[in-house]
Write a protein that holds these residues in place. Structure first.
Motif, short mmCIF file in Angstrom:
data_model
loop_
_atom_site.label_atom_id
_atom_site.label_comp_id
_atom_site.label_asym_id
_atom_site.label_seq_id
_atom_site.Cartn_x
_atom_site.Cartn_y
_atom_site.Cartn_z
N VAL A 17 10.22 0.18 6.47
CA VAL A 17 9.14 -0.47 5.38
C VAL A 17 9.50 -1.20 5.80
O VAL A 17 8.15 -1.42 6.07
CB VAL A 17 9.84 -0.30 3.51
CG1 VAL A 17 8.94 -0.82 2.92
CG2 VAL A 17 9.80 1.29 3.15
N LYS A 18 10.34 -1.93 6.53
CA LYS A 18 10.23 -4.32 6.49
C LYS A 18 10.02 -3.68 7.80
O LYS A 18 8.56 -4.65 8.50
CB LYS A 18 11.58 -4.64 6.84
CG LYS A 18 12.06 -4.20 4.86
CD LYS A 18 13.08 -5.35 4.63
CE LYS A 18 14.52 -5.32 6.00
NZ LYS A 18 15.83 -5.57 5.44
N ALA A 26 8.24 -0.38 -3.71
CA ALA A 26 8.59 -0.70 -2.10
C ALA A 26 7.58 -0.08 -1.16
O ALA A 26 7.03 -0.05 0.25
CB ALA A 26 9.40 -0.75 -1.20
N SER A 83 1.92 -2.24 6.62
CA SER A 83 2.02 -1.47 5.05
C SER A 83 1.08 -0.46 5.63
O SER A 83 -0.06 -0.18 6.16
CB SER A 83 1.18 -2.73 4.59
OG SER A 83 0.64 -1.87 3.12
N GLY A 84 1.24 0.69 4.83
CA GLY A 84 0.26 1.47 4.57
C GLY A 84 0.76 2.61 5.37
O GLY A 84 -0.08 3.87 5.42
N SER A 85 1.40 2.89 6.41
CA SER A 85 1.94 3.55 7.79
C SER A 85 2.62 5.09 7.13
O SER A 85 3.62 4.14 6.10
CB SER A 85 2.85 2.99 8.85
OG SER A 85 3.69 2.18 8.65
N ARG A 90 2.23 4.08 0.57
CA ARG A 90 2.59 5.07 1.53
C ARG A 90 2.90 6.08 2.13
O ARG A 90 3.13 6.94 0.64
CB ARG A 90 3.32 4.48 1.93
CG ARG A 90 3.86 2.84 2.86
CD ARG A 90 5.66 2.26 2.74
NE ARG A 90 6.01 1.57 3.81
CZ ARG A 90 5.25 1.13 4.59
NH1 ARG A 90 5.17 1.91 5.27
NH2 ARG A 90 6.12 -0.53 5.56
N ASP A 123 9.43 6.35 11.67
CA ASP A 123 8.72 6.03 10.95
C ASP A 123 7.69 5.95 12.32
O ASP A 123 7.84 5.56 13.80
CB ASP A 123 9.15 3.57 10.25
CG ASP A 123 9.45 3.32 11.46
OD1 ASP A 123 9.14 2.85 12.59
OD2 ASP A 123 11.22 2.87 11.65
#
Length: 493
Positions: free
Chosen positions: A393-394, A357, A398-400, A361, A419
């Motif tokens: 994650v959700k 997942a 994406s990629g942060s 990142r 995040d």
């Protein structure tokens, strides 16, 4: 006035009988008729009418039977001694019989009150609801005090306001509040608020006050004698015992219902755990085998379908696991077995499990080198921390990057997941730990809204808490705070 007239009628009757016997008996012997009149007056009518009968008897005897008759005079001086003796004996008889009458009346009243209390205790032992108790208490008050009563119970909302000296409070409301607040009598006929329409007696178990018993003012006799007041206080105490028994019975029934509910939930949980896990294990096992056995001869479409099926099966497995975890938390079926654990190990295992997942990142881990071990149930705590990691994650692009930060604050250790995602509105932060709650920005993100609720339950079982804060700029940080003391043993439902 009526009693005095009746006593005079007794004297008149004695005079008529004496007139019939005059000439057959010596006048001195007729004195016994008047003493009988005094005796009957004292027993039936009381002290005052008996004294009137004594005085009237002396005068009547002198006029009717002592020579010269029908004149208020005496020829023989010895009759003066007779008159004095008749008056003294009459007064003495009236006093003694009056005392006997009062004692008899008091004994009868005490007997009536004792019988009423006995019947009250017997009836209350069978009273299993508040309305039945109201009826029983009112019957007892009517039988002794000849009036009605009213129960004012705290559980029915009568004492949400307890200040008896507030403005615009009528005497009855003030007396009722004061009696409840001070656990003392007040109201009609009492020292405080005597102009109230009712007298109020606190209903107290000695530990907790349940309410107030209100006695309507028109009691038998019109005054609160010490005996009547003591009887009413005993009545209030009996009422408190009966009400406490009813409340305890209701609580017991509620506990039995809760226990039965938990038993059924546990049975359902076990059944679902088996019925859902068994096919899921077979499906994921088969798909894992197909993924591992993929060959170059298979078409790209076949491989993509197998990979997608495996991912969806894994997602379904996670959802089922979350649902079962939440059910266990609510029924108290999670058991915490704390052992000394290293946060470096915890974070390392969590990152290993989320490796796929987190692909693409940058994950920054900032753990102090000297951070102490904490007493936790490692698998459960790992589940709570992994939920926060999965949440980051959700809800971030994406990629942060994702940051994991730990701090040693003496008796408290914090572990945070930060995040750079969509963030959480301030007005929704208090609700995100509720079951099935999803923020307005997360409608397009898959999930059931159970992860944070499960994490909070697990952390609470360890004696810690989870907090959520916004990050400067954009994003969210969840912090777990855990004491460096031994954890508790079970998750509270």
């Amino acid at each position: 006035m009526k009693k005095n007239l009746i006593s005079l009628l007794f004297v008149l009757l004695a005079s008529i009988i004496g007139q019939l016997l005059y000439g057959k008996l010596e006048p001195v012997n007729l004195i016994m008729l008047y003493l009988a009149a005094v005796l009957v007056s004292a027993y039936l009518l009381g002290r005052g009418p008996a004294i009137l009968a004594s005085v009237t008897s002396v005068i009547t005897f002198d006029v009717l039977f002592v020579p010269p008759r029908f004149r208020l005079s005496v020829e023989d001086a010895q009759y003066f001694v007779t008159f004095i003796g008749l008056l003294c004996v009459g007064l003495l008889i009236s006093e003694l019989v009056s005392q006997l009458r009062n004692r008899t009346t008091a004994a009868v009243a005490n007997e009536r009150k004792a019988i009423a209390l006995y019947r009250l205790s017997h009836d209350l032992s069978k009273g299993m609801n508040i309305e039945t108790i109201r009826t029983i208490i009112n019957q007892a008050v009517r039988s002794v005090l000849r009036t009605d009563c009213t129960l004012f119970l705290e559980s029915e909302g009568y004492f949400t306001q307890t200040d008896p000296y507030a403005q615009d409070v009528d005497p009855d409301e003030a007396a009722r509040r004061w009696s409840y607040q001070n656990v003392q009598c007040a109201g009609h006929g009492m020292e405080l608020w005597p102009d109230a329409k009712m007298a109020y007696f606190p209903i107290s178990t000695g530990i907790k006050i349940l309410g107030v018993l209100g006695i309507h003012g028109n009691i038998s006799g019109g005054i609160w004698s010490p005996e009547i007041r003591q009887w009413t206080e005993t009545l209030a105490n009996q009422t408190a015992i009966a009400l406490e028994r009813v409340f305890l019975s209701e609580e017991t029934k509620k506990m039995e219902i809760v226990q039965e509910k938990e038993r059924l939930q546990a049975a359902l949980l076990n059944s679902l755990s088996h019925d859902l896990r068994t096919p899921l294990v077979a499906i994921t096992g088969t798909l894992s085998h197909l993924v591992n056995k993929q060959t170059s001869s298979q078409s790209s479409i076949d491989r993509e379908m197998i990979d997608n099926a495996k991912k969806e099966a894994d997602r379904l497995n996670r959802l089922v696991t979350q649902w079962l975890d939440m059910a266990r938390a609510e029924t108290g079926n999670f058991k915490v077995e704390p052992t000394p654990s290293d946060l470096n190990d915890l974070v390392g295992v969590a990152l290993k499990e989320a490796e796929s997942a987190l692909e693409g990142r940058i994950v920054t881990v900032d753990l102090p080198t000297n951070i102490p071990e904490i007493n936790i149930d490692f698998p459960l705590f790992l589940k709570a921390f992994s939920n926060l990691l999965d949440n980051a994650v959700k809800f971030s692009p994406s990629g942060s990057p994702i940051d994991i930060i730990a701090e040693d604050k003496g008796l408290l250790v914090t572990l945070g997941v930060a995040d750079q995602g969509i963030g959480i509105p301030d007005e929704q932060r208090d609700k995100i730990f509720d079951k099935f709650y999803r923020t307005s920005q997360s409608s397009n993100v898959p999930g059931m809204g159970l992860g944070l609720s499960i994490s909070r339950a697990i952390i609470a079982a360890h004696g810690g808490e989870i907090t959520v804060h916004g990050r400067p700029g954009k994003g969210t940080i969840f912090r777990i705070g855990i004491l460096t003391q031994p954890a508790s043993k079970a998750i509270p439902s």
